[in-house]
Design a protein around this motif. Structure first.
Motif, PDB file in Angstrom:
ATOM      1  N   HIS A 188      14.872  -3.615   1.890  1.00 45.85           N
ATOM      2  CA  HIS A 188      14.196  -2.433   1.420  1.00 45.85           C
ATOM      3  C   HIS A 188      13.052  -2.169   2.330  1.00 45.85           C
ATOM      4  O   HIS A 188      12.625  -0.840   2.676  1.00 45.85           O
ATOM      5  CB  HIS A 188      13.691  -2.507  -0.124  1.00 45.85           C
ATOM      6  N   LEU A 189      12.255  -3.191   2.831  1.00 45.20           N
ATOM      7  CA  LEU A 189      11.149  -3.127   3.660  1.00 45.20           C
ATOM      8  C   LEU A 189      11.549  -2.150   4.882  1.00 45.20           C
ATOM      9  O   LEU A 189      10.750  -1.271   5.255  1.00 45.20           O
ATOM     10  CB  LEU A 189      10.542  -4.413   3.987  1.00 45.20           C
ATOM     11  N   PHE A 190      12.670  -2.587   5.271  1.00 45.57           N
ATOM     12  CA  PHE A 190      12.885  -2.044   6.835  1.00 45.57           C
ATOM     13  C   PHE A 190      13.334  -0.552   6.590  1.00 45.57           C
ATOM     14  O   PHE A 190      13.106   0.310   7.413  1.00 45.57           O
ATOM     15  CB  PHE A 190      14.009  -2.928   7.567  1.00 45.57           C
TER      16      PHE A 190
ATOM     17  N   ARG B 262       0.689  -1.022  -0.122  1.00 46.04           N
ATOM     18  CA  ARG B 262      -0.090  -0.015   0.025  1.00 46.04           C
ATOM     19  C   ARG B 262       0.858   1.294  -0.037  1.00 46.04           C
ATOM     20  O   ARG B 262       0.441   2.433   0.544  1.00 46.04           O
ATOM     21  CB  ARG B 262      -1.103  -0.140   1.200  1.00 46.04           C
ATOM     22  N   LEU B 263       1.996   1.263  -0.641  1.00 52.55           N
ATOM     23  CA  LEU B 263       2.892   2.132  -0.631  1.00 52.55           C
ATOM     24  C   LEU B 263       2.297   3.365  -1.285  1.00 52.55           C
ATOM     25  O   LEU B 263       2.546   4.595  -1.088  1.00 52.55           O
ATOM     26  CB  LEU B 263       4.386   1.806  -1.220  1.00 52.55           C
ATOM     27  N   ARG B 264       1.852   3.221  -2.393  1.00 53.83           N
ATOM     28  CA  ARG B 264       1.268   4.266  -3.245  1.00 53.83           C
ATOM     29  C   ARG B 264       0.428   5.184  -2.398  1.00 53.83           C
ATOM     30  O   ARG B 264       0.441   6.407  -2.430  1.00 53.83           O
ATOM     31  CB  ARG B 264       0.778   3.799  -4.421  1.00 53.83           C
ATOM     32  N   GLU B 265      -0.520   4.527  -1.807  1.00 59.18           N
ATOM     33  CA  GLU B 265      -1.418   5.141  -0.968  1.00 59.18           C
ATOM     34  C   GLU B 265      -0.868   5.985   0.400  1.00 59.18           C
ATOM     35  O   GLU B 265      -1.222   7.087   0.572  1.00 59.18           O
ATOM     36  CB  GLU B 265      -2.524   4.112  -0.078  1.00 59.18           C
TER      37      GLU B 265
ATOM     38  N   GLU C  73       4.655  -4.187   8.738  1.00 62.48           N
ATOM     39  CA  GLU C  73       3.395  -4.591   8.513  1.00 62.48           C
ATOM     40  C   GLU C  73       2.441  -3.632   7.845  1.00 62.48           C
ATOM     41  O   GLU C  73       1.598  -3.916   6.961  1.00 62.48           O
ATOM     42  CB  GLU C  73       2.643  -5.426   9.335  1.00 62.48           C
ATOM     43  N   GLU C  74       2.803  -2.261   8.170  1.00 58.01           N
ATOM     44  CA  GLU C  74       1.788  -1.217   7.810  1.00 58.01           C
ATOM     45  C   GLU C  74       2.132  -1.092   6.068  1.00 58.01           C
ATOM     46  O   GLU C  74       1.134  -0.146   5.630  1.00 58.01           O
ATOM     47  CB  GLU C  74       1.865  -0.092   8.758  1.00 58.01           C
ATOM     48  N   LEU C  75       2.857  -1.478   5.448  1.00 61.84           N
ATOM     49  CA  LEU C  75       3.078  -1.288   4.296  1.00 61.84           C
ATOM     50  C   LEU C  75       2.594  -1.940   3.377  1.00 61.84           C
ATOM     51  O   LEU C  75       2.566  -1.980   2.164  1.00 61.84           O
ATOM     52  CB  LEU C  75       4.715  -1.569   3.823  1.00 61.84           C
ATOM     53  N   PHE C  76       1.655  -2.980   4.010  1.00 59.08           N
ATOM     54  CA  PHE C  76       0.786  -4.030   3.382  1.00 59.08           C
ATOM     55  C   PHE C  76      -0.501  -3.870   3.638  1.00 59.08           C
ATOM     56  O   PHE C  76      -1.037  -3.691   4.800  1.00 59.08           O
ATOM     57  CB  PHE C  76       1.492  -5.473   3.314  1.00 59.08           C
ATOM     58  N   VAL C  77      -1.644  -4.468   2.707  1.00 55.62           N
ATOM     59  CA  VAL C  77      -2.871  -4.896   3.208  1.00 55.62           C
ATOM     60  C   VAL C  77      -2.741  -6.415   2.722  1.00 55.62           C
ATOM     61  O   VAL C  77      -2.503  -6.878   1.856  1.00 55.62           O
ATOM     62  CB  VAL C  77      -3.779  -4.146   2.207  1.00 55.62           C
TER      63      VAL C  77
END
Length: 66
Positions: A46-48, A7-10, A59-63
């Motif tokens: 990259h995630l971190f 959900r990075l774009r959002e 976890e907040e980077l994803f739906v």
């Protein structure tokens, strides 16, 4: 079965941040950020780095849908 979508774009839109700005904040090349956003590649560091720069949990980077 779980479905996991970035959900990075959002998040970037909500904060008024471009992928290029996030690239400068994290040291991750913009094309890599684009691949993450398109759900094509998720490197652990990259995630971190992205989560840290945006002050979020990974976890907040994803739906996550079941």
């Amino acid at each position: 079965m779980l479905t996991v979508k970035p959900r990075l774009r959002e998040i970037l839109k909500e904060r008024g941040i471009t992928q290029e700005q996030l690239s400068k904040m994290t040291g991750i090349p913009q094309p890599s950020i684009s691949r993450f956003d398109k759900n094509k590649q998720h490197l652990n560091w990259h995630l971190f780095s992205i989560a840290g720069a945006l002050e979020l949990l990974v976890e907040e980077l994803f739906v996550i849908e079941e």
